[in-house]
Write an enzyme that holds these catalytic residues in place. Structure first.
Site, PDB file in Angstrom:
ATOM      1  N   TYR A  30      50.898  43.506  57.543  1.00  0.00           N
ATOM      2  CA  TYR A  30      51.648  42.359  57.025  1.00  0.00           C
ATOM      3  C   TYR A  30      52.680  41.979  58.065  1.00  0.00           C
ATOM      4  CZ  TYR A  30      49.917  43.431  52.271  1.00  0.00           C
ATOM      5  OH  TYR A  30      49.143  43.674  51.166  1.00  0.00           O
ATOM      6  N   PHE A  66      47.850  40.007  43.966  1.00  0.00           N
ATOM      7  CA  PHE A  66      47.602  38.569  43.768  1.00  0.00           C
ATOM      8  C   PHE A  66      47.550  38.219  42.284  1.00  0.00           C
ATOM      9  CE2 PHE A  66      45.336  37.386  48.023  1.00  0.00           C
ATOM     10  CZ  PHE A  66      46.559  37.454  48.661  1.00  0.00           C
ATOM     11  N   LEU A  76      49.652  36.819  40.476  1.00  0.00           N
ATOM     12  CA  LEU A  76      50.236  35.509  40.180  1.00  0.00           C
ATOM     13  C   LEU A  76      49.617  34.410  41.014  1.00  0.00           C
ATOM     14  CD1 LEU A  76      54.037  36.341  39.815  1.00  0.00           C
ATOM     15  CD2 LEU A  76      52.279  36.190  38.053  1.00  0.00           C
ATOM     16  N   PRO A 117      44.525  30.503  34.439  1.00  0.00           N
ATOM     17  CA  PRO A 117      43.354  29.659  34.235  1.00  0.00           C
ATOM     18  C   PRO A 117      43.759  28.206  34.074  1.00  0.00           C
ATOM     19  CG  PRO A 117      43.945  30.730  32.189  1.00  0.00           C
ATOM     20  CD  PRO A 117      44.877  31.274  33.244  1.00  0.00           C
TER      21      PRO A 117
END
Length: 291
Positions: A63, A220, A222, A227
């Site tokens: 990262y 991930f 969030l 939907p």
């Protein structure tokens, strides 16, 4: 809804952490590359999370590169005794920002040494081996190197990331896998086709984790979580005077005691919103309505 979860409960050195962690990936620059746009805020996010009771941080030396590890060390070292820092190995980044496997045994050893150096640790409490799809290095060679590093004392517990139920079952036959880190959320409970390939896992992986007392750490949760349309999530959010993102976090905490969400953000305000989601109590009616 349990407030804590224990990693490797039957081991000689189990780790008990609060059930809402923090994923550091979003602290980097654009495309998970380079320094944060606001370094001071990034450091404050880490300090605020830990001060609020978060004691599980997820990072990786790819990262940035090394950006989140260096931020964690600058913000929090010397580390609190109850703080668990979890990192990942098995991948690296090229100068064109592509993600490529870095999973030969010598590469995994190099990654662990780099994580120890950049985090300022003598042992990493938890390391996930990130599987990068079919390739020339068999799973038993990758995990064998990880277990060897564990025996050397550089790793306390070994986990797997981005695995199918079949891969997890194979890993469990090879040695003491302690955790799983997969993409999982209210809207992501089956195998998904993503721009960079399929995301394995889902409820079948969670079921296997529960059978073996393995925390499943959703990443991930969030970013790709909600939907469309958002009618049911929005309605539950309205009932609780919360945001749809907060309801997604609350749903994870209620759905299974073996889920350890690590929602990430580069905003101090959003961090506080995410932390507040742990206080939302979804009723049985709410959960049934969400399906």
């Amino acid at each position: 809804m349990p407030a804590t979860i224990t990693i490797a409960p039957d081991s000689a050195r189990p780790l008990t952490v609060s059930r809402l962690g923090y994923g550091t990936m979003r602290l980097t620059g654009p495309d998970i590359w380079g320094e944060p746009a606001n370094r001071a805020e990034a450091l404050q996010i880490l300090r605020t999370a830990v001060e609020a009771g978060v004691n599980f941080l997820d990072t990786a030396d790819y990262y940035g590169q090394d950006v989140t590890n260096r931020l964690i060390r600058e913000a929090l070292h010397p580390y609190r005794a109850d703080l668990v820092i979890c990192t990942k190995v098995g991948a690296t980044r090229r100068p064109d920002k592509s993600w490529v496997p870095f999973n030969r045994p010598e590469q995994l050893r190099q990654s662990i040494d780099n994580n120890l150096r950049t985090l300022g640790q003598e042992q990493v409490q938890l390391v996930h081996l990130r599987l990068m799809g079919p390739g020339p290095v068999p799973l038993d060679e990758q995990l064998g190197a990880m277990f060897e590093l564990q025996q050397q004392g550089k790793i306390l517990h070994v986990g797997l990331s981005n695995v199918t139920a079949e891969e997890l079952a194979a890993g469990l036959r090879l040695g003491p896998v302690a955790t799983v880190e997969n993409m999982f959320s209210y809207a992501q409970r089956t195998t998904l086709q993503l721009p960079h390939g399929a995301n394995p896992g889902g409820e079948e992986v969670l079921h296997l984790c529960a059978q073996h007392q393995l925390p499943l750490i959703p990443f991930f949760s969030l970013l790709h979580a909600l939907p469309k349309p958002l009618d049911r999530v929005a309605e539950v959010a309205r009932r609780h005077e919360a945001t749809p993102a907060q309801v997604n976090i609350a749903w994870l905490l209620h759905h299974s005691p073996w889920l350890l969400p690590i929602p990430g953000t580069s905003s101090l305000a959003h961090l506080r919103e995410n932390l507040a989601a742990a206080a939302i109590r979804l009723s049985a009616e709410d959960m049934a309505y969400l399906g």
